[in-house]
Design a protein around this motif. Structure first.
Motif, PDB file in Angstrom:
ATOM      1  N   ARG A   1      17.977 -13.052   9.266  1.00 54.33           N
ATOM      2  CA  ARG A   1      18.292 -11.629   9.154  1.00 54.33           C
ATOM      3  C   ARG A   1      17.072 -10.828   9.571  1.00 54.33           C
ATOM      4  O   ARG A   1      15.939 -11.203   9.297  1.00 54.33           O
ATOM      5  CB  ARG A   1      18.740 -11.261   7.742  1.00 54.33           C
ATOM      6  N   GLY A   2      17.335  -9.714  10.236  1.00 55.65           N
ATOM      7  CA  GLY A   2      16.239  -8.880  10.711  1.00 55.65           C
ATOM      8  C   GLY A   2      16.606  -8.195  12.004  1.00 55.65           C
ATOM      9  O   GLY A   2      17.787  -8.026  12.334  1.00 55.65           O
ATOM     10  N   CYS A   3      15.602  -7.792  12.763  1.00 55.45           N
ATOM     11  CA  CYS A   3      15.866  -7.124  14.036  1.00 55.45           C
ATOM     12  C   CYS A   3      14.696  -7.308  14.988  1.00 55.45           C
ATOM     13  O   CYS A   3      13.569  -7.609  14.573  1.00 55.45           O
ATOM     14  CB  CYS A   3      16.161  -5.643  13.838  1.00 55.45           C
ATOM     15  N   ILE A   4      14.994  -7.129  16.271  1.00 57.64           N
ATOM     16  CA  ILE A   4      13.993  -7.141  17.332  1.00 57.64           C
ATOM     17  C   ILE A   4      14.224  -5.904  18.179  1.00 57.64           C
ATOM     18  O   ILE A   4      15.356  -5.640  18.612  1.00 57.64           O
ATOM     19  CB  ILE A   4      14.102  -8.395  18.217  1.00 57.64           C
ATOM     20  N   LEU A   5      13.165  -5.147  18.425  1.00 54.64           N
ATOM     21  CA  LEU A   5      13.232  -3.974  19.296  1.00 54.64           C
ATOM     22  C   LEU A   5      12.217  -4.114  20.414  1.00 54.64           C
ATOM     23  O   LEU A   5      11.069  -4.497  20.174  1.00 54.64           O
ATOM     24  CB  LEU A   5      12.940  -2.695  18.516  1.00 54.64           C
ATOM     25  N   VAL A   6      12.648  -3.810  21.633  1.00 52.30           N
ATOM     26  CA  VAL A   6      11.746  -3.774  22.786  1.00 52.30           C
ATOM     27  C   VAL A   6      11.840  -2.377  23.382  1.00 52.30           C
ATOM     28  O   VAL A   6      12.931  -1.888  23.683  1.00 52.30           O
ATOM     29  CB  VAL A   6      12.126  -4.827  23.837  1.00 52.30           C
ATOM     30  N   MET A   7      10.686  -1.718  23.543  1.00 50.74           N
ATOM     31  CA  MET A   7      10.644  -0.351  24.045  1.00 50.74           C
ATOM     32  C   MET A   7       9.708  -0.273  25.248  1.00 50.74           C
ATOM     33  O   MET A   7       8.657  -0.909  25.263  1.00 50.74           O
ATOM     34  CB  MET A   7      10.165   0.590  22.927  1.00 50.74           C
TER      35      MET A   7
ATOM     36  N   LEU B   1      10.689 -10.371   0.411  1.00 52.60           N
ATOM     37  CA  LEU B   1       9.702  -9.605   1.160  1.00 52.60           C
ATOM     38  C   LEU B   1      10.225  -9.243   2.547  1.00 52.60           C
ATOM     39  O   LEU B   1      11.149  -9.867   3.068  1.00 52.60           O
ATOM     40  CB  LEU B   1       8.401 -10.406   1.288  1.00 52.60           C
ATOM     41  N   ASN B   2       9.598  -8.234   3.132  1.00 50.92           N
ATOM     42  CA  ASN B   2       9.826  -7.873   4.531  1.00 50.92           C
ATOM     43  C   ASN B   2       8.636  -8.359   5.354  1.00 50.92           C
ATOM     44  O   ASN B   2       7.485  -8.073   5.016  1.00 50.92           O
ATOM     45  CB  ASN B   2       9.968  -6.361   4.702  1.00 50.92           C
TER      46      ASN B   2
ATOM     47  N   GLN C   1      11.778  -9.228   9.775  1.00 50.00           N
ATOM     48  CA  GLN C   1      12.648 -10.128   9.024  1.00 50.00           C
ATOM     49  C   GLN C   1      12.645  -9.617   7.581  1.00 50.00           C
ATOM     50  O   GLN C   1      11.599  -9.625   6.931  1.00 50.00           O
ATOM     51  CB  GLN C   1      12.161 -11.566   9.118  1.00 50.00           C
ATOM     52  N   ASP C   2      13.781  -9.157   7.128  1.00 49.41           N
ATOM     53  CA  ASP C   2      13.821  -8.393   5.875  1.00 49.41           C
ATOM     54  C   ASP C   2      14.491  -9.146   4.743  1.00 49.41           C
ATOM     55  O   ASP C   2      15.421  -9.934   4.944  1.00 49.41           O
ATOM     56  CB  ASP C   2      14.579  -7.076   6.093  1.00 49.41           C
ATOM     57  N   GLY C   3      13.976  -8.882   3.525  1.00 51.00           N
ATOM     58  CA  GLY C   3      14.612  -9.343   2.307  1.00 51.00           C
ATOM     59  C   GLY C   3      14.744 -10.843   2.181  1.00 51.00           C
ATOM     60  O   GLY C   3      15.788 -11.339   1.745  1.00 51.00           O
TER      61      GLY C   3
END
Length: 531
Positions: A218-224, A483-484, A504-506
């Protein structure tokens, strides 16, 4: 006398009969009555229209269509019995419930049933030719309207993209087709053909989703993209099936949450803002002798594992993520200075990606709260009430990689319609001086080469960034705190092209560190840039 009365009655009857005949003749020749009678027997059924599509920045379709079929169920023509064997269980239920309806209606069927004697119409069903970016794009309801994400933000525009048609049936009062008539398709409105072009790159998005699926639960990936704030990839996991949203609702697995836009406890990635504030306030000389703990207003704050870092300057404190140094730095800077710098980097302000689609603003403590030295100490190393969305963290890191210029995050490049256009992302803001940004950029490279962020090193061309571990106040059944785990940075080390944020959260502990996930994303970007 009687004859006269009888004659009078006859005359009256003749006059009345003549009046009735005249009235009947007039009604029969008045076309407005014919129109009125016809209108009363016309039944209209809307035919689902083709919705507008999304495209990536290179013009590749992210949504599309496949042929589908709708059967028309008309009362009294045995449609109910004839259709029953050809439809799904849910459609069978609908047929049963509406079997006495006087209004014709459409039912989804698997194929053209014209040869079976059933009136069938061709339609278009929404598909995902490249099933990516589901959280950002969103999903539709049973009526074809957007429920979440960009589908909801541009619902009116995309819904009007296809031709609007209706099926007209001439029926009796009972809803039965009038003999000699057949259902007729009529154009109601010609579609606009609108489409929405996103900043996403399908290749980068797919690469990031593959990495997330392999390395993250669980979590996220961002590319900017630096110097623009354009989002090249936005991944949130776990994923959901847009064709079976009910499954995710039943599972209650948080898969419907777009983590890129939700707020989370930040942790040590906020120390980047602290160093920027120190340099902007002329505290570049600041040093601290770390013994592993520091006391503020009767409360003890510790470095991770109680590790003593010894004498550290700002570079060393950032490399080793020394909590004690940043606690002391915060007391020196003061709450007002920290908050001013944080706001310039986008903290406390929602990122607007499209009309009606924005991130959480997160929580930035009020200045009065920071009059409390303990609260100020917590903020100084990214703890306490502070929270932010991953897209805000990405924009913060993007500012460091863009000579101190903070760019509003963007997800939409263009909207091809006379009725709408891409949202104005707003003006960039000078979050810190170019000199401060350059120094910070060099420090963040040192975090990867010489500090605790070594797992983020992709090898070729290097990278810079900052780790972060944040307490959440949430616990598992054994009483262990979840933890995050963050890593936010840029690639390559020299003249950065992209900023990357991994959360990666929680969880108790990731199977693959966020820094290592960052390294894999950077390596994939390297392949993409050189392909």
């Amino acid at each position: 006398m009687r004859i006269k009365r009888l004659t009078g009655v006859c005359v009256c009857l003749v006059v009345l009969f003549a009046a009735v005949l005249c009235r009947v003749f007039w009604i029969a020749t008045d076309s407005s009555y014919a129109v009125s009678a016809g209108t009363q027997t016309l039944r209209e059924t809307a035919l689902p229209s083709r919705r507008g599509d999304f495209f990536d920045c290179n013009g590749r379709p992210l949504t599309g269509w496949k042929k589908c079929w709708y059967a028309l169920c008309v009362p009294g023509d045995s449609s109910y019995a004839a259709l029953f064997p050809y439809v799904s269980f849910s459609a069978q239920t609908e047929l049963y419930e509406r079997r006495n309806s006087v209004m014709p209606f459409l039912v989804d069927v698997q194929s053209d049933l014209t040869q079976a004697g059933i009136t069938t119409f061709e339609g278009a069903e929404r598909t995902l030719p490249i099933p990516i970016a589901r959280h950002l794009i969103g999903y539709l309801d049973g009526e074809g309207h957007g429920v979440t994400g960009l589908e909801k933000a541009y619902d009116d525009l995309l819904y009007a993209a296809g031709d609007e048609q209706k099926i007209v049936c001439t029926t009796s009062a009972k809803g039965e087709l009038i003999d000699g008539t057949a259902p007729e398709v009529q154009m109601v409105h010609t579609g606009t053909g609108a489409k929405v072009t996103l900043t996403l790159d399908a290749n980068i998005q797919r690469a990031c989703e593959a990495i997330a699926q392999q390395d993250m639960t669980r979590g996220c990936i961002l590319v900017m993209r630096t110097h623009s704030g354009e989002v090249a990839a936005a991944v949130s996991c776990p994923e959901f099936d847009p064709d079976n949203v009910a499954k995710s609702i039943r599972a209650n697995d948080t898969s419907l949450i777009n983590r890129s836009l939700a707020a989370f406890s930040v942790g040590s990635v906020f120390k980047v803002v602290m160093v920027a504030a120190a340099y902007e306030e002329g505290l570049d000389w600041f040093t601290h002798d770390c013994t592993g703990k520091v006391e503020v207003a009767g409360e003890t704050f510790r470095c991770a594992q109680g590790r003593a870092h010894g004498q550290v300057n700002l570079r060393g404190a950032l490399e080793q993520s020394c909590n004690c140094c940043f606690v002391e730095l915060g007391q020196c800077l003061g709450g007002e200075s920290i908050l001013q710098t944080a706001r310039k980097f986008g903290f406390g302000t929602a990122a607007v990606l499209a009309p009606g689609l924005k991130s959480s603003a997160g929580i930035l403590p009020r200045e009065q709260e920071l009059d409390n030295p303990g609260q100020l100490a917590c903020l100084s190393f990214g703890q306490g009430e502070l929270s932010a969305a991953p897209i805000q963290i990405a924009a913060m890191m993007n500012a460091i990689a863009s000579d101190g210029m903070w760019y509003p995050p963007q997800a939409v490049l263009a909207v091809s319609s006379d009725a709408a256009r891409a949202p104005d992302p707003g003006e960039p803001v000078q979050a810190c001086s170019e000199q401060t940004a350059r120094i910070l950029e060099d420090m963040l490279v040192s975090v990867v080469t010489d500090g605790i962020g070594s797992a983020a090193n992709p090898g070729e061309e290097g990278a810079g960034g900052k780790t972060g571990t944040a307490q959440t106040g949430q616990f598992d059944e054994q009483g262990r705190e979840l933890l995050n785990y963050w890593f936010a940075g840029f690639w390559p080390a020299e003249n950065p092209i992209y900023t990357i944020t991994v959360l990666q959260d929680g969880i108790l502990e990731p199977k693959v560190s966020s820094a290592a996930v960052f390294a894999r994303v950077a390596a994939a970007l390297n392949v993409e840039e050189n392909s």
